[in-house]
Design a protein around this motif. Structure first.
Motif, PDB file in Angstrom:
ATOM      1  N   UNK A 186     -12.704  -8.549  -6.849  1.00  0.00           N
ATOM      2  CA  UNK A 186     -13.898  -8.352  -6.021  1.00  0.00           C
ATOM      3  C   UNK A 186     -13.656  -8.616  -4.542  1.00  0.00           C
ATOM      4  N   UNK A 187     -12.541  -9.231  -4.190  1.00  0.00           N
ATOM      5  CA  UNK A 187     -12.254  -9.505  -2.784  1.00  0.00           C
ATOM      6  C   UNK A 187     -11.689  -8.295  -2.051  1.00  0.00           C
ATOM      7  N   UNK A 188     -11.339  -7.244  -2.776  1.00  0.00           N
ATOM      8  CA  UNK A 188     -10.747  -6.053  -2.154  1.00  0.00           C
ATOM      9  C   UNK A 188     -11.806  -5.268  -1.385  1.00  0.00           C
ATOM     10  N   UNK A 189     -11.377  -4.611  -0.317  1.00  0.00           N
ATOM     11  CA  UNK A 189     -12.261  -3.788   0.514  1.00  0.00           C
ATOM     12  C   UNK A 189     -12.624  -2.513  -0.245  1.00  0.00           C
ATOM     13  N   UNK A 190     -13.903  -2.302  -0.574  1.00  0.00           N
ATOM     14  CA  UNK A 190     -14.276  -1.114  -1.354  1.00  0.00           C
ATOM     15  C   UNK A 190     -13.945   0.201  -0.668  1.00  0.00           C
ATOM     16  N   UNK A 191     -14.002   0.235   0.665  1.00  0.00           N
ATOM     17  CA  UNK A 191     -13.689   1.466   1.387  1.00  0.00           C
ATOM     18  C   UNK A 191     -12.224   1.855   1.226  1.00  0.00           C
ATOM     19  N   UNK A 192     -11.381   0.875   0.976  1.00  0.00           N
ATOM     20  CA  UNK A 192      -9.947   1.117   0.812  1.00  0.00           C
ATOM     21  C   UNK A 192      -9.611   1.410  -0.645  1.00  0.00           C
ATOM     22  N   UNK A 193      -9.971   0.505  -1.538  1.00  0.00           N
ATOM     23  CA  UNK A 193      -9.515   0.644  -2.924  1.00  0.00           C
ATOM     24  C   UNK A 193     -10.266   1.737  -3.667  1.00  0.00           C
ATOM     25  N   UNK A 194     -11.457   2.125  -3.186  1.00  0.00           N
ATOM     26  CA  UNK A 194     -12.167   3.229  -3.822  1.00  0.00           C
ATOM     27  C   UNK A 194     -11.381   4.523  -3.785  1.00  0.00           C
ATOM     28  N   UNK A 195     -10.465   4.662  -2.822  1.00  0.00           N
ATOM     29  CA  UNK A 195      -9.673   5.882  -2.695  1.00  0.00           C
ATOM     30  C   UNK A 195      -8.704   6.057  -3.858  1.00  0.00           C
ATOM     31  N   UNK A 196      -8.455   4.989  -4.604  1.00  0.00           N
ATOM     32  CA  UNK A 196      -7.639   5.122  -5.808  1.00  0.00           C
ATOM     33  C   UNK A 196      -8.342   5.980  -6.850  1.00  0.00           C
ATOM     34  N   UNK A 197      -9.649   6.165  -6.683  1.00  0.00           N
ATOM     35  CA  UNK A 197     -10.412   6.934  -7.643  1.00  0.00           C
ATOM     36  C   UNK A 197     -10.020   8.391  -7.739  1.00  0.00           C
ATOM     37  N   UNK A 198      -9.279   8.912  -6.746  1.00  0.00           N
ATOM     38  CA  UNK A 198      -8.854  10.310  -6.844  1.00  0.00           C
ATOM     39  C   UNK A 198      -7.571  10.558  -6.046  1.00  0.00           C
ATOM     40  N   UNK A 199      -7.686  10.922  -4.768  1.00  0.00           N
ATOM     41  CA  UNK A 199      -6.554  11.457  -4.023  1.00  0.00           C
ATOM     42  C   UNK A 199      -5.357  10.538  -3.903  1.00  0.00           C
ATOM     43  N   UNK A 200      -5.580   9.273  -3.577  1.00  0.00           N
ATOM     44  CA  UNK A 200      -4.456   8.354  -3.408  1.00  0.00           C
ATOM     45  C   UNK A 200      -3.741   8.135  -4.736  1.00  0.00           C
ATOM     46  N   UNK A 201      -4.500   7.971  -5.804  1.00  0.00           N
ATOM     47  CA  UNK A 201      -3.877   7.796  -7.128  1.00  0.00           C
ATOM     48  C   UNK A 201      -3.145   9.064  -7.542  1.00  0.00           C
ATOM     49  N   UNK A 202      -3.714  10.219  -7.239  1.00  0.00           N
ATOM     50  CA  UNK A 202      -3.069  11.481  -7.613  1.00  0.00           C
ATOM     51  C   UNK A 202      -1.701  11.603  -6.964  1.00  0.00           C
ATOM     52  N   UNK A 203      -1.619  11.302  -5.669  1.00  0.00           N
ATOM     53  CA  UNK A 203      -0.347  11.434  -4.968  1.00  0.00           C
ATOM     54  C   UNK A 203       0.643  10.354  -5.342  1.00  0.00           C
ATOM     55  N   UNK A 204       0.172   9.111  -5.335  1.00  0.00           N
ATOM     56  CA  UNK A 204       1.051   7.999  -5.663  1.00  0.00           C
ATOM     57  C   UNK A 204       1.583   8.139  -7.089  1.00  0.00           C
ATOM     58  N   UNK A 205       0.700   8.509  -8.020  1.00  0.00           N
ATOM     59  CA  UNK A 205       1.115   8.677  -9.403  1.00  0.00           C
ATOM     60  C   UNK A 205       2.045   9.861  -9.602  1.00  0.00           C
ATOM     61  N   UNK A 206       1.892  10.905  -8.772  1.00  0.00           N
ATOM     62  CA  UNK A 206       2.789  12.056  -8.878  1.00  0.00           C
ATOM     63  C   UNK A 206       4.237  11.639  -8.648  1.00  0.00           C
ATOM     64  N   UNK A 207       4.435  10.671  -7.759  1.00  0.00           N
ATOM     65  CA  UNK A 207       5.786  10.174  -7.498  1.00  0.00           C
ATOM     66  C   UNK A 207       6.228   9.168  -8.550  1.00  0.00           C
ATOM     67  N   UNK A 208       5.384   8.165  -8.809  1.00  0.00           N
ATOM     68  CA  UNK A 208       5.788   7.037  -9.656  1.00  0.00           C
ATOM     69  C   UNK A 208       5.716   7.388 -11.140  1.00  0.00           C
ATOM     70  N   UNK A 209       4.616   8.000 -11.568  1.00  0.00           N
ATOM     71  CA  UNK A 209       4.419   8.272 -12.995  1.00  0.00           C
ATOM     72  C   UNK A 209       5.013   9.610 -13.419  1.00  0.00           C
ATOM     73  N   UNK A 210       4.628  10.693 -12.740  1.00  0.00           N
ATOM     74  CA  UNK A 210       5.070  12.022 -13.153  1.00  0.00           C
ATOM     75  C   UNK A 210       6.504  12.291 -12.747  1.00  0.00           C
ATOM     76  N   UNK A 211       6.831  12.019 -11.490  1.00  0.00           N
ATOM     77  CA  UNK A 211       8.175  12.289 -10.993  1.00  0.00           C
ATOM     78  C   UNK A 211       9.206  11.257 -11.394  1.00  0.00           C
ATOM     79  N   UNK A 212       8.743  10.105 -11.878  1.00  0.00           N
ATOM     80  CA  UNK A 212       9.662   9.030 -12.273  1.00  0.00           C
ATOM     81  C   UNK A 212      10.677   8.705 -11.180  1.00  0.00           C
ATOM     82  N   UNK A 213      10.218   8.678  -9.951  1.00  0.00           N
ATOM     83  CA  UNK A 213      11.111   8.334  -8.840  1.00  0.00           C
ATOM     84  C   UNK A 213      11.651   6.928  -9.055  1.00  0.00           C
ATOM     85  N   UNK A 214      12.938   6.770  -8.857  1.00  0.00           N
ATOM     86  CA  UNK A 214      13.553   5.458  -9.046  1.00  0.00           C
ATOM     87  C   UNK A 214      14.400   5.094  -7.837  1.00  0.00           C
TER      88      UNK A 214
END
Length: 361
Positions: free
Chosen positions: A150-178
């Motif tokens: 609850x201490x996180x800034x909602x304006x920042x972490x709310x972006x994980x709800x779509x675009x930021x998670x989509x891009x970050x996950x494309x590298x880490x989860x889908x692309x398996x970048x190591x």
């Protein structure tokens, strides 16, 4: 009893959005009313307004959101009143064939609220991605709520709800970048820059940002790119190969989603490298390439849905990294705006002047 709140709707194709009064019903079984604190302005919302998703107008827009659980319906167990949550559009069912095979990130039966929010005259609203968060409050399924610190800034972490998670996950989860991998990202808007951040988080050695806008390339460098390529001045494939010893990148992420950029991604990768498509193409786009090239180059060709994320696994972890100062998510917030400024934010976004405008309520 049902509540009357403000909401931003798209009433018809191409029409300017409007702030109006909407009705939120009492939550039914498995449903939750969330008081919205912040919601990012995503290109998907503009696509809804332009009729690019479907024609089920009027739409209640907004989906990259965080807020406080205000009411819960019968049987809700995963969240309680007062919890701070990030909303997500992949509420896994746990019962479909993907879930039962241990691949819940591909769930075919994600949940939304069963009841409809409405206009004052009873007209049913279609919430964007099953959320509809350009509003003081919204009604969602409990599985669309992920509890985080609850201490996180909602304006920042709310972006994980779509675009930021989509891009970050494309590298880490889908692309398996190591660690030590070379990565190229084509298209450096919000999703592409999140992919760059994800590649950096995963320990990639060379991270190449490709775009035509010098301003976006500078943003990409600030978020972790080691090299930039201006596609207006250079051939993308040749430039990526030159920066990777003549071989091509281990992972190439297409954050644009056009046939020409996907083709560039395909040929800019190393032999047996990986291509990840996270930019969303339109239904009319076609791809024509020699089949022998697919056979002779090997590797993997992947599409990334929502960064192949599991919200309950990924959101809390990423919020923790942000709060530790290891994931600078705050850099995605270009401006904080009011609910009645969304139409202007669409123009700003379309002009490429921001990574994200965020509505703060």
């Amino acid at each position: 009893m049902p509540q009357q709140v403000r909401g931003v709707i798209a009433r018809s194709k191409g029409a300017p959005v409007e702030v109006t009064t909407i009705t939120i019903p009492d939550p039914g079984p498995g449903e939750v009313v969330v008081k919205i604190q912040a919601c990012g302005v995503c290109h998907t919302d503009l696509t809804y307004r332009e009729g690019g998703i479907n024609d089920e107008f009027p739409f209640l827009l907004g989906h990259e959101a965080a807020g406080i659980v205000e009411e819960v319906g019968a049987g809700v167990e995963s969240v309680t009143v007062g919890d701070f949550v990030i909303l997500n559009w992949r509420a896994v069912c746990g019962q479909c064939r993907a879930c039962k095979r241990g691949r819940p990130q591909y769930c075919f039966n994600t949940h939304n609220a069963a009841q409809k929010m409405t206009l004052g005259d009873g007209t049913e609203l279609t919430p964007a991605l099953g959320i509809g968060a350009f509003a003081d409050k919204t009604l969602v399924h409990e599985g669309q709520c992920t509890k985080v610190d609850a201490d996180a800034d909602p304006a920042v972490v709310g972006l994980l709800g779509c675009g930021v998670m989509a891009g970050l996950g494309a590298a880490v989860n889908t692309g398996n970048v190591s660690r030590g991998d070379s990565v190229a990202v084509i298209g450096c808007g919000g999703v592409g820059d999140a992919a760059i951040m994800g590649a950096r988080l995963a320990g990639a050695g060379t991270i190449i940002a490709v775009d035509r806008d010098p301003r976006k390339l500078e943003w990409a460098r600030e978020l972790g790119a080691t090299h930039t390529v201006n596609a207006t001045d250079e051939d993308t494939v040749e430039a990526v190969q030159a920066l990777t010893g003549g071989f091509g990148a281990d992972v190439v992420i297409d954050a644009v989603g056009r046939p020409e950029t996907w083709r560039q991604a395909f040929y800019a990768r190393d032999l047996a490298g990986t291509v990840v498509l996270v930019g969303v193409p339109t239904p009319d786009m076609q791809l024509e390439m020699p089949l022998v090239d697919f056979f002779s180059r090997g590797g993997a060709l992947k599409s990334s849905w929502y960064g192949d994320c599991l919200p309950e696994r990924d959101f809390p972890m990423l919020v923790d990294l942000y709060q530790q100062g290891r994931l600078p998510l705050e850099r995605f917030v270009s401006e904080r705006i009011k609910l009645d400024e969304i139409e202007d934010a669409f123009h700003t976004m379309h002009a490429g002047e921001v990574l994200r405008s965020v509505v703060v309520l």
